[in-house]
Design an enzyme around this catalytic site. Structure first.
Site, short mmCIF file in Angstrom:
data_model
loop_
_atom_site.label_atom_id
_atom_site.label_comp_id
_atom_site.label_asym_id
_atom_site.label_seq_id
_atom_site.Cartn_x
_atom_site.Cartn_y
_atom_site.Cartn_z
N GLU A 1 0.52 -1.56 -0.07
CA GLU A 1 0.63 -0.18 -0.21
C GLU A 1 0.72 1.13 0.03
O GLU A 1 1.22 1.28 1.21
CB GLU A 1 -0.85 0.38 1.20
CG GLU A 1 -1.81 -1.64 1.57
CD GLU A 1 -3.03 -1.60 0.58
OE1 GLU A 1 -2.87 0.00 -0.20
OE2 GLU A 1 -3.47 -2.20 0.12
N CYS B 1 -2.90 9.10 2.87
CA CYS B 1 -2.60 8.85 1.56
C CYS B 1 -3.44 9.15 1.24
O CYS B 1 -3.25 9.34 -0.56
CB CYS B 1 -1.93 7.28 1.64
SG CYS B 1 -3.25 6.35 2.42
#
Ligand code: NAD
Length: 504
Positions: A263, A297
């Site tokens: 990720e 993010c």
């Protein structure tokens, strides 16, 4: 061995405070005997020592996890569930102290840690502790010749490596599915924000997790993280962090054929069409840009606005940005705290200079907020910055800045904005604002992103696939995706000797 039981939840943590690894059910110092320092971002001052772990600590943790693996894998799912629910309860019972620790360690507003980080850590543990009770297996009947069924078995020792921006939230997001599916874990929290992972280790002992089931090794990425990735007895690595680190991990783990979940970074577009409900779009776009000082993010750092509403949108966006209260993260009115470290602040500032070099105009922010309390005199603060005048192709609009910096860009039509939104190496998330449901579906289908929010942002359901396209990652987390990642599907094929009807 040092057993650490004190709980630093005051404004400052005692200078002698020392964190510890959790290995084999005990809180232990680094084999090297050396310490790293962690700093409180709001003050720039020393916060605590953490163990400077190395290969020896990783070897010990993997050995403890390996020793515990067989028994944990054979522990009935209902019992694993009970153990994880006990841990969730301990985290919830300590929620306020953990929220303060998270705020002190990261610089994020205490109100955010209280509302989001710690409740989500509890939810992660509860979600996977109960999901494991509701799994099912596939069966495939091969005409009259055979029956196939799928066993899903834990992979063994899982390596879980997490970043600094949402420390306990993302750490538990990995270890909960790994443990629930019967793996043992060696976790490696970020060395920048190790406080709540240390406390989680203590809570795991209190919750009576069997020794070795969860191990936590502190230290630097290139030492502890790399040793975990390269360890031959760790077949699965779940990593959240930067794209460059993800590439290094993939290069090391690929030839060993490890299972990898990556990720990584993002450069997410917020797309606002003229027919959007601006009463919702503007405040949400501001929140998407600056929540956690832009250090999520999923933050929308490129805002594309249809030209007919561009000027009024920018004016409203700037007004709301300027109304955000920067200050001591521990004060209840603070909406913008400190950036996580001095080096990160300097990186973000270098992007502001780049934006100006590229012809951008900083409409507001980008400087140090006024009126900070004396205690925060040396903290890493930056007023949220809004940039205009840049096109989608420049570096400022393609590279991840990961700070309170947003660029607003006009567009004329749907095809143009989709192409511009997709013109980065990243593909993590996007949000689209429109009054037309058809356009919402159309644009969502065209965007290169693992998640597209329509008329919302960061509305999460823990069951949905979560992850990124392109350089934003490999694989998906969340719900069944995470449970599948941490298990090996094995097909068992049983030949039938008798065909139905043979006996008649
Ligand atoms: P980072 O890559 O510097 O560090 C992440 C973790 O990896 C840390 O624990 C670090 O110690 C470890 N590490 C560093 N080098 C390593 C190596 N060679 N081998 C193994 N481990 C190593 O990332 P960061 O600065 O902590 O976090 C910020 C980044 O994380 C941003 O790019 C952000 O977009 C990304 N992020 C992504 C998601 C997502 O879900 N996609 C979520 C949060 C953050």
């Amino acid at each position: 061995m040092s057993r650490t039981t004190s709980q630093p939840d005051a404004r400052t943590v005692a200078a002698e405070h020392r964190l510890a690894h959790l290995i084999g059910g005990e809180m232990v110092p680094a084999a090297s005997g050396d310490w790293l320092e962690t700093v409180e971002p709001a003050t720039g001052r020393f916060l605590a020592h953490l163990p400077d772990g190395d290969t020896r600590d990783v070897d010990r943790a993997v050995a403890a996890a390996t020793q515990a693996a067989r028994r944990w894998a054979r522990t009935p799912a209902a019992e694993r569930s009970r153990v994880l629910l006990r841990l969730a309860e301990r985290v919830e019972a300590n929620a306020e102290a953990l929220a303060r620790l998270e705020s002190i360690d990261t610089g994020k507003p205490l109100t955010l840690a209280r509302a989001v980080d710690i409740p989500r850590a509890v939810a992660n543990l509860r979600f996977f502790a109960t999901a494991i009770l509701h799994t099912r297996s596939d069966a495939h009947i091969t005409d009259e010749a055979a029956i196939n069924y799928t066993l899903r078995q834990p992979r063994g020792v899982a390596g879980c490596i997490s970043p600094w921006n949402l420390p306990l939230y993302l750490f538990t997001w990995k270890i909960a599915p790994a443990l629930a599916t019967g793996n043992t874990v060696v976790g490696k929290p970020s060395e920048v924000t190790p406080m709540t992972a240390h406390r989680l280790g203590e809570l795991a002992i209190e919750a009576e997790l069997p020794p070795g089931v969860l191990n936590i090794v502190h230290g630097l990425g290139p030492k502890v993280g790399a040793a975990l990735v390269e360890h031959p007895a760790v077949p699965a690595i779940s990593f959240t962090g930067g794209t460059a680190t993800g590439a290094a991990i993939a290069a090391a783990a690929g030839p060993m054929f490890k299972k990898l979940s990556l990720e990584l970074g993002g450069k997410n577009p917020t797309i606002v069409f003229a027919d959007a409900d601006l009463d919702h779009a503007v405040p949400t776009a501001v929140r998407a840009a600056f929540a956690n000082q832009g250090q999520i993010c999923l933050c929308g750092s490129r805002v594309f606005v249809e030209r007919s509403i561009f000027d009024s949108f920018v004016a409203a966006f700037v007004r709301r940005t300027e109304a955000l209260t920067s200050g001591d993260p521990l004060e209840p009115e603070t909406e913008q705290g400190a950036l996580v470290s001095k080096s990160h602040l300097e990186k973000v500032q270098s992007y502001l200079r780049l934006a100006e070099t590229e012809g951008g105009r900083i409409v507001t922010g980008g400087d140090r907020p006024a009126g900070l309390p004396v205690r925060c005199g040396d903290g890493y603060f930056l007023r949220p910055a809004v940039i205009t005048g840049l096109d989608a192709a420049c570096r400022t609009n393609r590279e991840e800045i990961f700070g309170p910096v947003v660029s607003i860009i006009p567009f004329d039509d749907e095809a143009e904005v989709v192409a511009a939104a997709n013109a980065t190496e990243y593909g993590l998330a996007a949000s689209v604002w429109t009054g037309s449901i058809d356009r919402g579906h159309r644009v969502a289908a065209e965007l290169q992103a693992g998640t597209v929010w329509v008329n919302c942002w960061l509305l999460r359901d823990l069951r949905v696939p979560f992850g990124g396209m392109k350089s934003s990652g490999v694989g998906r987390e969340g719900g069944d995706e995470a449970m599948h990642f941490f298990t090996e599907p094995k097909n068992v094929c049983i030949k039938r000797n008798e065909r139905p009807g043979d006996a008649e």
